[in-house]
Design an enzyme around this catalytic site. Sequence first.
Site, short mmCIF file in Angstrom:
data_model
loop_
_atom_site.label_atom_id
_atom_site.label_comp_id
_atom_site.label_asym_id
_atom_site.label_seq_id
_atom_site.Cartn_x
_atom_site.Cartn_y
_atom_site.Cartn_z
N PRO A 327 -67.67 -3.74 -14.01
CA PRO A 327 -66.84 -4.18 -12.87
C PRO A 327 -67.72 -4.89 -11.87
O PRO A 327 -68.68 -4.31 -11.35
CB PRO A 327 -66.29 -2.85 -12.31
CG PRO A 327 -67.21 -1.79 -12.81
CD PRO A 327 -67.80 -2.28 -14.09
N THR A 329 -68.02 -7.04 -8.39
CA THR A 329 -67.35 -7.45 -7.16
C THR A 329 -67.45 -8.96 -6.98
O THR A 329 -68.49 -9.56 -7.20
CB THR A 329 -67.99 -6.73 -5.96
OG1 THR A 329 -67.98 -5.33 -6.20
CG2 THR A 329 -67.24 -7.02 -4.68
N CYS A 412 -72.32 2.05 -5.88
CA CYS A 412 -72.36 0.94 -4.92
C CYS A 412 -73.43 1.17 -3.87
O CYS A 412 -73.41 2.19 -3.16
CB CYS A 412 -71.00 0.77 -4.26
SG CYS A 412 -70.93 -0.66 -3.15
N LYS A 451 -69.46 5.96 -12.73
CA LYS A 451 -70.62 5.08 -12.78
C LYS A 451 -71.59 5.48 -11.67
O LYS A 451 -71.19 5.55 -10.50
CB LYS A 451 -70.22 3.61 -12.62
CG LYS A 451 -71.38 2.64 -12.80
CD LYS A 451 -70.90 1.20 -12.80
CE LYS A 451 -72.03 0.23 -13.17
NZ LYS A 451 -73.04 0.09 -12.14
N HIS A 481 -76.72 3.21 -14.26
CA HIS A 481 -77.52 2.02 -13.95
C HIS A 481 -78.94 2.49 -13.67
O HIS A 481 -79.15 3.34 -12.79
CB HIS A 481 -76.93 1.30 -12.73
CG HIS A 481 -77.64 0.04 -12.36
ND1 HIS A 481 -77.27 -0.75 -11.30
CD2 HIS A 481 -78.69 -0.60 -12.93
CE1 HIS A 481 -78.08 -1.78 -11.21
NE2 HIS A 481 -78.95 -1.72 -12.20
N ASN A 513 -76.99 0.78 -18.41
CA ASN A 513 -76.77 -0.50 -17.74
C ASN A 513 -78.06 -0.93 -17.04
O ASN A 513 -78.72 -0.12 -16.40
CB ASN A 513 -75.63 -0.35 -16.73
CG ASN A 513 -75.46 -1.54 -15.81
OD1 ASN A 513 -75.34 -1.37 -14.61
ND2 ASN A 513 -75.46 -2.73 -16.35
N ASP A 515 -80.57 -4.93 -16.83
CA ASP A 515 -81.55 -5.90 -17.36
C ASP A 515 -81.27 -6.40 -18.77
O ASP A 515 -82.19 -6.79 -19.48
CB ASP A 515 -82.97 -5.32 -17.33
CG ASP A 515 -83.45 -5.04 -15.91
OD1 ASP A 515 -82.78 -5.50 -14.97
OD2 ASP A 515 -84.49 -4.39 -15.75
N ALA A 536 -73.77 -6.52 -16.88
CA ALA A 536 -73.32 -6.98 -15.57
C ALA A 536 -73.86 -8.37 -15.26
O ALA A 536 -73.24 -9.37 -15.62
CB ALA A 536 -73.74 -5.97 -14.50
#
Length: 666
Positions: A327, A329, A412, A451, A481, A513, A515, A536
Amino acid sequence: MAAAAAVAAGVAPVRARFLASKEQFHAYLRARGEPGSQPGDGGEEEEEVKEKKEEVGSCQSEPPAKRVRSEDFGQDGESREDAGAEEKEPTERKRARGQNKSRPCMKPNHYEQSRLCPSVTQGCAGKCYFGPRCRFLHDIGEYMAAKPADLGRSCVLFETFGKCIYGVTCRFAQAHLGNGYQNIVNTDLAKQWEGKSLVRNNLSKDLQHQLRKRKFIFKKADEYLRGLAKPHGGSGKGGKATGCSTEEQEMSNCTTTQEGRADSPECPVLLEPEDPKPDVLQSPGPTGGEEASSVKTVGPVTDEDMIKLRSCEKKKLEIQGKLYLAPLTTCGNLPFRRICKRFGADVTCGEMAVCTNLLQGQSSEWALLKRHHTEDIFGVQLEGAFPDTMTKCAELLNQTIEVDFVDINVGCPIDLVYKKGGGCALMTRSNKFEQIVRGMNSVLDVPLTVKIRTGVQEKINMAHKIIPKIREWGASMVTLHGRSREQRYTRGADWDYIAECAKIASPMPLFGNGDILSYEDANRAMQMGVSGIMIARGALIKPWLFTEIKEQRHWDISSSERFDILKDFTNYGLEHWGSDTQGVEKTRKFLLEWLSFLCRYIPVGLLEHLPQKINERPPYYMGRDYLETLMASQNVDDWIKISEMLLGPVPTSFTFLPKHKANSYR
């Protein structure tokens, strides 16, 4: 010297014969590729466009910190110069990071001074919604006299669906306007699409009215929240993860392992061991007749809402080994997801949506939940800081939209979210985190995923402590991540730590998640024992990465093929946001945001060795043709030039800076 620059730390290894200085690079683009090198294919552009670009560019000067971004900082985000130089010009040495919060941002509807009334566009001019107070034009002739020239001879909506709902306001209207400005309809083509729903999860006016007037009933959420509000132990305080007991009773019917957890004398709460032990919700409290009526202990069960799904009865999220588009933004909009689906993305997720805005019925926030019919495995991501709003929002979405899973954003890093207790902050607020996960899981019929990042501070990892708790609380999957909040995107993702967490998470799936920009990166990630990978920034830089991973090859994609991808994006954008002035400028805005990532791609044929690394900054280089060189520019004006090749000249007052400061440097 050029060769030395090519191998400098943090700089991508471009072959020496393609390298250029900053001055040579921009001189080549200004001359449209004519002097002494590769033949260009930029003949489509006109001289007057160049003049306009220079005019627009003059009012778009960037902060000094951005201009030194590429020269002064390496891959690790730290200065490569001597420490003593820092004292000379501290303001010039400031890192270009974070959002451009003060950037000039004009809304697309500001570019059209005289707008036609929607009642005229929709063919019911006699029934104007605004009555005598209407400020829009009702005279089509007057509107057409002031309307800017059309941007092209073919309208993608008319060619695809047989009808353009924007009529005379369409910026490609000459393709479907007849005598007297009548909107032409291709009846045969229109019939093929009749009754088909291409985009789902729209916000109806009735639902929006219910939300704005607070008339939507949150039966399951209210029941869960009443349990949290009860006093427990001697503290008299509510909300100490007590709502978990109902969930634990349901989970105990599924497996003996979960039954053991449900019988545990206390609910595990990370970082807060001193909290009093919560009691199990065995019966309604003595106060409040409403609570007593919500839980029946005698008589037949006739209401299906009272029969909750056990964890083992919920739909399973079977996505192990699949490619998951993160996802994203701003850039992870529906047209972009369609591009990625076409290149092989298996799982897609909508942009982060703020739960409070959804509960208020904000159209702009609900637009983030829209799902194209080609997205076969689709989820939405919610952001919030409190169990009441998150649980209610989960129940709202469970009843009103079609999704395969719901994801909680606990990764986030931005201050706006973090300071309110959402995003990464939930990792340190384990009590609220637990209440949110258990509450959302209790009201959802689809799997709940989470996440997270490695932690908040750079050298203090927390994920390995939280992941077992998330599994206990009822989540179906975790995505990790491999960076902390403090770290943001400096330094590489910690895949060794992700591998450690994948073992801890078992049997719950864990996706990694960070690189991934080539199929080699993806292969190494899968060897770490994760259930799958989330992509991403790699997808933003090269959306054909999904094809490369599935076909296990490096794709030396040509500039014309990349330009065709941009054409498809603009067509999808016009289809999604509209082909009138407002829709065209909104499409342009999102195209420019995406171009701020696409310019980081270095063609395979130009690299000294493969693969390109995601944190390696591209040097100035000459492409194999003019268009390839133009696409490599990190100058905002050149991005606008590309948008004009697709969507025509920008409005006279047009300004643009990318959302993130580090995305453009000169």
